[in-house]
Design a protein around this motif. Structure first.
Motif, PDB file in Angstrom:
ATOM      1  N   ARG A 157       0.950  -1.166  -0.031  1.00 42.81           N
ATOM      2  CA  ARG A 157      -0.283   0.192  -0.336  1.00 42.81           C
ATOM      3  C   ARG A 157       0.700   1.181  -0.184  1.00 42.81           C
ATOM      4  NH1 ARG A 157      -2.997  -1.444   4.297  1.00 42.81           N
ATOM      5  NH2 ARG A 157      -1.703   0.012   5.568  1.00 42.81           N
ATOM      6  N   GLN A 158       1.773   1.536   0.641  1.00 46.54           N
ATOM      7  CA  GLN A 158       3.222   2.268   0.765  1.00 46.54           C
ATOM      8  C   GLN A 158       3.579   2.774  -0.380  1.00 46.54           C
ATOM      9  OE1 GLN A 158       5.319   1.906   4.215  1.00 46.54           O
ATOM     10  NE2 GLN A 158       4.013   1.719   5.534  1.00 46.54           N
ATOM     11  N   PHE A 159       4.486   1.848  -0.946  1.00 44.22           N
ATOM     12  CA  PHE A 159       5.374   1.788  -2.088  1.00 44.22           C
ATOM     13  C   PHE A 159       3.576   2.223  -3.364  1.00 44.22           C
ATOM     14  CE2 PHE A 159       6.007   0.060  -6.371  1.00 44.22           C
ATOM     15  CZ  PHE A 159       7.112   0.419  -6.592  1.00 44.22           C
ATOM     16  N   ILE A 160       2.296   1.692  -3.195  1.00 46.38           N
ATOM     17  CA  ILE A 160       1.792   2.346  -4.722  1.00 46.38           C
ATOM     18  C   ILE A 160       1.544   3.601  -4.633  1.00 46.38           C
ATOM     19  CG2 ILE A 160      -0.574   1.948  -5.114  1.00 46.38           C
ATOM     20  CD1 ILE A 160      -0.224  -1.796  -4.608  1.00 46.38           C
ATOM     21  N   ARG A 161       0.509   3.812  -3.379  1.00 45.63           N
ATOM     22  CA  ARG A 161       0.478   4.929  -2.930  1.00 45.63           C
ATOM     23  C   ARG A 161       1.731   6.056  -2.958  1.00 45.63           C
ATOM     24  NH1 ARG A 161      -4.392   6.091  -0.453  1.00 45.63           N
ATOM     25  NH2 ARG A 161      -3.859   8.197   0.232  1.00 45.63           N
ATOM     26  N   ALA A 162       3.447   5.904  -2.927  1.00 49.20           N
ATOM     27  CA  ALA A 162       3.730   7.100  -3.713  1.00 49.20           C
ATOM     28  C   ALA A 162       4.522   6.627  -5.084  1.00 49.20           C
ATOM     29  CB  ALA A 162       5.324   5.793  -2.308  1.00 49.20           C
ATOM     30  N   GLU A 167      -0.693  11.756  -1.322  1.00 50.77           N
ATOM     31  CA  GLU A 167       0.012  11.174  -0.538  1.00 50.77           C
ATOM     32  C   GLU A 167      -0.257   9.924   0.721  1.00 50.77           C
ATOM     33  OE1 GLU A 167      -4.158  13.240  -0.408  1.00 50.77           O
ATOM     34  OE2 GLU A 167      -2.690  12.995  -1.618  1.00 50.77           O
ATOM     35  N   PRO A 168       0.665  10.449   1.576  1.00 53.85           N
ATOM     36  CA  PRO A 168       0.370   9.156   2.568  1.00 53.85           C
ATOM     37  C   PRO A 168      -0.361   8.916   4.284  1.00 53.85           C
ATOM     38  CG  PRO A 168       2.375  10.599   3.849  1.00 53.85           C
ATOM     39  CD  PRO A 168       1.599  11.252   1.606  1.00 53.85           C
ATOM     40  N   ILE A 169      -1.079   8.228   4.554  1.00 52.28           N
ATOM     41  CA  ILE A 169      -1.821   7.434   5.177  1.00 52.28           C
ATOM     42  C   ILE A 169      -1.481   8.224   5.944  1.00 52.28           C
ATOM     43  CG2 ILE A 169      -3.525   6.217   5.929  1.00 52.28           C
ATOM     44  CD1 ILE A 169      -3.867   4.222   4.057  1.00 52.28           C
TER      45      ILE A 169
END
Length: 236
Positions: A157-162, A167-169
């Motif tokens: 999830r963090q990689f896909i959003r970046a 913006e990070p959750i």
């Protein structure tokens, strides 16, 4: 620069202009080739990034598609549930590990197969951290231990959003642990399809019966007509 330009005569001027045009064409050609090379390289990189993101997003949906229920993945195979007849000890262990019904066994098998495919994609296209987590998870499955995919889902999830410039959750917004996506009601759909086909077959059979009844009525009418003709001939 003035020494390169010769305006003493028309032939010299013409040769100077042609030389400048040739040099300009060469420079423009080199620039076009360079720009096309960079554009093709950028398009290839974009295609690779898009395919990578598409695969990792599909793996994220498979590994983290549920928030409630059983979030662990059972590594039990069908061969473990049905050991050979001669292995009594193995049969007792399989009976202890056997799920309560064949429907739940099939459901666990489908979840395990989907999780294994998603782990394979992550090992192929994931980051170093994701590959490490996916490899550890696969090793636990091979060893016969139940696994959880929450840590790998967070990394994905963090990689896909970046990668999508999102913006990070916020840390103040805790996301519940996520587990593998549960398969839909494919068996219910199959039962409905079988019922519809059976209903169509009964309707077709009824139509055939109606056609047979109509033929019988037509044959009866023909027999009555022949009997009437015979009576008229006898009276005459």
């Amino acid at each position: 620069m003035r020494n390169m330009l010769d305006f003493s005569s028309w032939p010299a001027l013409l040769s100077t202009v042609l030389g400048l045009l040739l040099a300009s064409l060469v420079m423009v050609g080199i620039r076009l080739v360079f720009m096309q090379t960079m554009q093709r390289r950028r398009e290839r990189e974009n295609r690779q990034i898009n395919e990578r993101l598409k695969t990792l997003i599909a793996a994220y949906k498979t590994l983290g598609g549920s928030f409630t229920g059983q979030l662990q993945v059972s590594p039990i195979h069908m061969r473990d549930l049905h050991p050979p007849a001669g292995d009594a000890a193995d049969a007792d262990e399989a009976d202890d590990a056997r799920p309560p019904s064949s429907a739940s066994t099939e459901r666990q098998r489908r979840i395990r197969d989907a999780v294994e495919a998603a782990l394979s994609d992550v090992i192929l296209l994931g980051t170093e951290e994701q590959v490490r987590l996916a490899t550890q998870t696969a090793q636990d499955m091979v060893a016969g231990r139940s696994i959880e995919t929450a840590a790998l889902v967070v990394s994905l999830r963090q990689f896909i959003r970046a990668a999508l410039d999102l913006e990070p959750i916020p840390a103040t917004l805790p996301v519940p642990h996520q587990g593998p996506l549960r398969p839909g009601g494919g068996a219910a759909a199959n039962r409905r399809g079988n019922a519809d086909r059976a209903g169509g077959g009964r309707a077709g059979g009824g139509g055939g019966g109606a056609g047979g009844g109509g033929g019988a009525m037509a044959m009866g009418a023909g027999v009555h007509g022949l009997a009437g003709d015979a009576q008229d001939n006898g009276a005459s």
